[in-house]
Design an enzyme around this catalytic site. Structure first.
Site, short mmCIF file in Angstrom:
data_model
loop_
_atom_site.label_atom_id
_atom_site.label_comp_id
_atom_site.label_asym_id
_atom_site.label_seq_id
_atom_site.Cartn_x
_atom_site.Cartn_y
_atom_site.Cartn_z
N GLY A 180 6.35 5.05 15.08
CA GLY A 180 6.08 5.20 13.65
C GLY A 180 5.79 6.59 13.16
O GLY A 180 6.38 7.05 12.19
N GLU B 196 0.76 -4.66 23.19
CA GLU B 196 1.32 -3.38 23.63
C GLU B 196 0.59 -2.85 24.87
O GLU B 196 -0.63 -2.97 24.97
CB GLU B 196 1.18 -2.35 22.51
CG GLU B 196 2.13 -2.58 21.36
CD GLU B 196 2.06 -1.47 20.32
OE1 GLU B 196 1.69 -0.33 20.67
OE2 GLU B 196 2.38 -1.74 19.16
N ARG C 245 -2.28 -8.54 -1.72
CA ARG C 245 -3.49 -9.34 -2.00
C ARG C 245 -4.06 -9.05 -3.39
O ARG C 245 -4.72 -9.91 -3.98
CB ARG C 245 -4.56 -9.08 -0.94
CG ARG C 245 -5.08 -7.66 -0.88
CD ARG C 245 -6.11 -7.50 0.21
NE ARG C 245 -6.58 -6.12 0.30
CZ ARG C 245 -7.50 -5.71 1.16
NH1 ARG C 245 -8.03 -6.58 2.00
NH2 ARG C 245 -7.88 -4.45 1.17
N HIS D 241 6.82 2.05 19.54
CA HIS D 241 5.77 2.49 18.60
C HIS D 241 5.99 3.96 18.21
O HIS D 241 5.14 4.82 18.44
CB HIS D 241 4.37 2.30 19.21
CG HIS D 241 3.30 2.16 18.17
ND1 HIS D 241 2.25 1.30 18.30
CD2 HIS D 241 3.12 2.79 16.97
CE1 HIS D 241 1.45 1.40 17.23
NE2 HIS D 241 1.97 2.29 16.42
N ILE E 198 6.40 -2.71 11.10
CA ILE E 198 5.93 -1.36 11.42
C ILE E 198 4.42 -1.26 11.23
O ILE E 198 3.88 -0.16 11.18
CB ILE E 198 6.67 -0.29 10.58
CG1 ILE E 198 6.74 -0.67 9.10
CG2 ILE E 198 8.09 -0.10 11.10
CD1 ILE E 198 5.51 -0.43 8.31
N ALA E 199 3.75 -2.41 11.15
CA ALA E 199 2.31 -2.44 10.88
C ALA E 199 1.54 -2.42 12.19
O ALA E 199 1.37 -1.37 12.81
CB ALA E 199 1.98 -3.66 10.03
N ARG E 200 1.07 -3.57 12.62
CA ARG E 200 0.46 -3.76 13.93
C ARG E 200 1.04 -5.04 14.52
O ARG E 200 1.46 -5.94 13.79
CB ARG E 200 -1.08 -3.87 13.84
CG ARG E 200 -1.79 -2.54 13.64
CD ARG E 200 -1.71 -1.67 14.90
NE ARG E 200 -2.52 -0.45 14.78
CZ ARG E 200 -2.06 0.73 14.41
NH1 ARG E 200 -0.77 0.84 14.09
NH2 ARG E 200 -2.84 1.78 14.37
N GLY F 176 0.83 -1.19 0.00
CA GLY F 176 0.00 0.00 0.00
C GLY F 176 0.87 1.24 0.00
O GLY F 176 2.04 1.21 -0.41
N ARG F 177 0.30 2.37 0.48
CA ARG F 177 1.06 3.62 0.49
C ARG F 177 2.39 3.48 1.22
O ARG F 177 3.44 3.90 0.75
CB ARG F 177 0.25 4.73 1.18
CG ARG F 177 -0.95 5.26 0.43
CD ARG F 177 -1.54 6.41 1.23
NE ARG F 177 -2.75 6.96 0.66
CZ ARG F 177 -3.97 6.56 0.95
NH1 ARG F 177 -4.15 5.59 1.83
NH2 ARG F 177 -5.03 7.11 0.39
N ILE F 178 2.34 2.89 2.43
CA ILE F 178 3.55 2.80 3.25
C ILE F 178 4.53 1.80 2.64
O ILE F 178 5.74 2.07 2.55
CB ILE F 178 3.19 2.42 4.69
CG1 ILE F 178 2.39 3.56 5.34
CG2 ILE F 178 4.44 2.12 5.51
CD1 ILE F 178 1.78 3.21 6.69
#
Length: 314
Positions: A283, A263, A177, A281, A232-234, A154-156
């Site tokens: 980011g 977390e 996907r 966290h 760096i997602a979740r 995606g963007r990131i």
């Protein structure tokens, strides 16, 4: 004047702008909202500006509801049961574009710190144990010219790939996907194939039920012994137990993590490993980025309050 609840304090400029337009209540804690608070907020406020971890689960929407919508501060909204919110008549929004570059920068920080053993080196210096330079001191992995694997383009993911390809001359492979044509990058059919091909694997997928543990024991087993994993997602997109086992067995070379499954709890087993870089966290933790996110969230809040289509619906 519409009543707005901001779940945790935002930068001053954002708070001032919110107070100019709304009757604002801001909680005086940095901890996320629990279920009881979420239920009460939905009954008492016209719009709510939630933040990471606030418990807007499906159970939160079972009581009386005054709120018109939830304008989430952040791109990730896995703490909000979006279908339940919509069924209750609420709009749900997020802040996508504002986070892209900052999050990509943290991915590069983690790649470099882990590959070049920077966290380990800093701990050595701070402990007063550094004995001086020598030719085979703390040899890490050279980053330039390596192969980057991106899970989620995606963007990131694209911003990370752009930095690595153009800044470090890396070949880029990715799994996504849907089919995407990305200049300088080659799409592979599976997560495992990306893991097998890459010297560093960065996870940049959104947090959805489908992406929980997308990096599991099988994906980790496909990685090369020197390769590093960056998340760096979740936190829950990586099976943390499987990752710890792979690191302890030296099945992979290392990991760089900005997010965790539970977390703010970080397992002691992770903290004990020198091959892991651990960040709290960070980011989007740059003032101008958080201000941009806040302005985007406020634009959504205003639209929701005025019963207009918000700029960033999820």
């Amino acid at each position: 004047m519409d009543r707005l609840l901001i779940s945790r304090a935002l930068p001053d400029s954002v708070m001032d702008a919110a107070r100019d337009r709304f009757d604002v209540t801001c909680r005086d804690t940095t901890q996320p909202m629990d279920l009881a608070e979420c239920r009460a907020a939905l009954a008492d406020y016209d719009v709510i500006l939630p933040t990471l971890g606030d418990a807007f689960t499906s159970e939160a929407f079972t009581g009386p509801i005054r709120a018109k919508g939830l304008a989430n501060f952040g791109v990730g909204y896995n703490h909000i049961a979006v279908d339940a919110a919509r069924a209750a008549g609420l709009a749900v929004t997020n802040t996508p574009g504002a986070v892209t570059d900052a999050t990509a920068d943290i991915a590069l920080t983690l790649i470099l710190m882990t590959a070049r053993r920077a966290g380990e080196g800093e701990r050595l210096v701070r402990a007063g144990e550094w004995q001086g330079w020598h030719p085979i001191q703390m040899l890490g992995m050279h980053v330039s010219g390596k192969t980057l694997g991106v899970i989620g383009m995606g963007r990131i993911g694209q911003a990370i790939a752009h930095r690595c390809h153009h800044g470090f001359g890396m070949e880029v492979v990715f799994h996504n996907r849907s089919t995407k044509d990305i200049a300088g990058a080659r799409q592979l059919p599976s997560v495992a194939e990306v893991c097998a091909a890459a010297d560093m694997v960065v996870v940049a997928v959104p947090a959805t039920p489908e992406t929980v543990h997308i990096i599991d024991a099988q994906a980790l087993a496909a990685m090369q012994p020197h390769a590093i994993l960056v998340n760096i997602a979740r936190g829950d997109v990586v099976d943390e137990t499987a990752l710890i086992a792979a690191l302890q067995a030296r099945q992979i070379g290392g990991a760089g993590l900005d997010v965790y499954e539970q977390e703010p709890h970080v397992p002691e087993a992770l903290r004990a490993l020198d091959t892991v870089t651990l960040l709290p966290h960070l980011g989007t933790a740059a003032l101008e980025v958080r201000e941009d996110m806040g302005r985007m969230a406020l634009a959504n809040v205003v639209a929701i309050a005025e019963r207009r289509e918000p700029p960033n619906p999820v």
